[in-house]
Structure formats: C-alpha cells, structure tokens
Design a protein around this motif. Structure first.
Motif, short mmCIF file in Angstrom:
data_model
loop_
_atom_site.label_atom_id
_atom_site.label_comp_id
_atom_site.label_asym_id
_atom_site.label_seq_id
_atom_site.Cartn_x
_atom_site.Cartn_y
_atom_site.Cartn_z
N GLU A 117 0.82 -1.22 0.00
CA GLU A 117 0.00 0.00 0.00
C GLU A 117 0.85 1.27 0.00
OE1 GLU A 117 0.14 -1.55 4.25
OE2 GLU A 117 -0.43 -2.42 2.36
N PHE A 118 2.17 1.15 0.15
CA PHE A 118 3.07 2.29 0.14
C PHE A 118 3.81 2.42 -1.19
CE2 PHE A 118 2.62 1.29 4.63
CZ PHE A 118 2.35 2.54 5.16
N HIS A 119 3.23 1.93 -2.28
CA HIS A 119 3.93 1.97 -3.56
C HIS A 119 3.81 3.32 -4.26
CE1 HIS A 119 -0.13 0.94 -4.95
NE2 HIS A 119 0.23 1.47 -6.09
N ASN A 120 3.43 4.33 -3.54
CA ASN A 120 3.23 5.67 -4.05
C ASN A 120 4.55 6.27 -4.55
OD1 ASN A 120 3.05 8.59 -3.97
ND2 ASN A 120 1.07 8.30 -3.00
N VAL A 121 4.59 6.64 -5.83
CA VAL A 121 5.82 7.17 -6.42
C VAL A 121 6.19 8.53 -5.83
CG1 VAL A 121 4.77 8.27 -8.42
CG2 VAL A 121 7.09 7.39 -8.58
N HIS B 76 9.80 9.41 -4.26
CA HIS B 76 10.55 10.58 -4.73
C HIS B 76 10.94 11.49 -3.57
CE1 HIS B 76 11.86 13.67 -7.48
NE2 HIS B 76 11.04 14.55 -6.91
N TRP B 77 10.01 11.72 -2.65
CA TRP B 77 10.29 12.57 -1.49
C TRP B 77 11.39 11.96 -0.63
CZ3 TRP B 77 9.83 12.05 3.84
CH2 TRP B 77 9.98 13.23 4.57
N LEU B 78 11.31 10.65 -0.37
CA LEU B 78 12.34 9.99 0.43
C LEU B 78 13.70 10.08 -0.26
CD1 LEU B 78 10.37 6.84 1.59
CD2 LEU B 78 11.24 8.69 3.05
N HIS B 79 13.71 9.92 -1.57
CA HIS B 79 14.95 10.03 -2.33
C HIS B 79 15.55 11.44 -2.20
CE1 HIS B 79 17.86 9.18 -5.45
NE2 HIS B 79 17.47 10.28 -6.08
N LYS B 80 14.70 12.46 -2.29
CA LYS B 80 15.17 13.84 -2.15
C LYS B 80 15.69 14.11 -0.74
CE LYS B 80 13.20 17.26 -4.23
NZ LYS B 80 12.22 18.27 -4.66
N GLN B 81 15.15 13.39 0.26
CA GLN B 81 15.60 13.53 1.65
C GLN B 81 16.85 12.69 1.91
OE1 GLN B 81 14.05 15.76 3.67
NE2 GLN B 81 12.82 16.17 1.86
N ASN B 82 17.36 12.02 0.87
CA ASN B 82 18.54 11.16 0.97
C ASN B 82 18.31 10.00 1.94
OD1 ASN B 82 21.05 10.46 0.02
ND2 ASN B 82 22.12 11.52 1.67
N ASN C 281 12.04 3.19 -14.23
CA ASN C 281 11.04 4.23 -14.01
C ASN C 281 9.73 3.55 -13.62
OD1 ASN C 281 9.48 6.49 -14.07
ND2 ASN C 281 10.18 7.18 -16.06
N PHE C 282 9.09 4.01 -12.53
CA PHE C 282 7.84 3.42 -12.07
C PHE C 282 6.62 4.29 -12.33
CE2 PHE C 282 10.64 0.66 -9.67
CZ PHE C 282 9.98 -0.54 -9.78
N THR C 283 6.80 5.36 -13.07
CA THR C 283 5.66 6.22 -13.40
C THR C 283 5.91 6.90 -14.73
OG1 THR C 283 4.27 8.06 -12.67
CG2 THR C 283 6.61 8.20 -12.14
N GLN C 284 4.81 7.22 -15.41
CA GLN C 284 4.93 7.94 -16.67
C GLN C 284 4.89 9.45 -16.43
OE1 GLN C 284 2.62 6.26 -19.95
NE2 GLN C 284 2.42 4.35 -18.78
N LYS C 285 4.71 9.85 -15.16
CA LYS C 285 4.77 11.27 -14.81
C LYS C 285 6.20 11.76 -14.92
CE LYS C 285 1.06 10.91 -11.42
NZ LYS C 285 0.71 11.06 -9.99
N ARG C 286 6.39 12.97 -15.32
CA ARG C 286 7.74 13.54 -15.47
C ARG C 286 8.25 14.05 -14.12
NH1 ARG C 286 9.33 13.72 -20.58
NH2 ARG C 286 7.78 13.86 -22.22
N GLY C 287 9.59 14.01 -13.97
CA GLY C 287 10.23 14.62 -12.82
C GLY C 287 10.43 13.73 -11.61
N PHE C 288 10.19 12.42 -11.73
CA PHE C 288 10.30 11.56 -10.56
C PHE C 288 11.57 10.74 -10.51
CE2 PHE C 288 5.80 12.48 -10.33
CZ PHE C 288 5.67 12.71 -8.96
N GLY C 289 12.35 10.74 -11.54
CA GLY C 289 13.61 10.01 -11.50
C GLY C 289 13.44 8.52 -11.62
N HIS C 290 14.53 7.81 -11.39
CA HIS C 290 14.58 6.37 -11.56
C HIS C 290 15.03 5.71 -10.26
CE1 HIS C 290 14.83 8.03 -15.59
NE2 HIS C 290 14.30 6.89 -16.00
#
Length: 84
Positions: A13-17, A21-27, A67-76
């Motif tokens: 249930e936590f598969h939210n991209v 992305h937020w966790l990745h930006k928080q390192n 890539n897990f989303t077709q939305k732009r800006g989320f990285g890999h």
C-alpha cells in the motif's frame, strides 16, 4: 544509533511514487513491496507490469535505474523481483 543506516520499509500500500521521490530527495534509503500490476520501464523500453516478468522460486532479478511512473520529474529507482 548514528552509526546505523536507516532504511524505510513499506508494504504494497506504500507503492506511491510521490513518497518514493520525497524519500529520495531527503537522501533516505527505502524498500517498498510492489503489486504485480505495478508497471515499470527500463531505459529505452516500454512500460510493462511486474507480474509479466517470468520468475521462478529461489530466483531473483535486479533492475537498476527503472522508471515506475509515466509522470515527469520523478527520477529512476532500483528494483528487485524475486520468486518466493
């Protein structure tokens, strides 16, 4: 506890991209289980469902920079697919 590496683990249930992305930006390191119908895309390939990967018990496949989303800006991200 500063000498230990924190890894955030989430079930399907936590598969939210956006959360990934937020966790990745928080390192922050994270591992999220994914549903079989979650789609992913390797560089230069089309999106496909994780359930479409032929995998056998005891076998693991590791994918890097997918890539897990077709939305732009989320990285890999990296992904591991394993047979139970």
């Amino acid at each position: 506890m500063k000498k230990y590496k924190l890894v955030i683990i989430g079930d399907r249930e936590f598969h939210n991209v956006e959360l990934a992305h937020w966790l990745h930006k928080q390192n922050k390191s994270f591992v999220f289980r994914q549903k079989k119908d979650t789609t992913f895309c390797e560089k230069g390939q089309k999106f496909q469902p994780l359930g479409g990967i032929e995998i056998y018990p005891g076998v693991r496949q590791f994918y890097t920079n997918v890539n897990f989303t077709q939305k732009r800006g989320f990285g890999h991200f990296n992904s591991e697919v394993s047979g139970l």
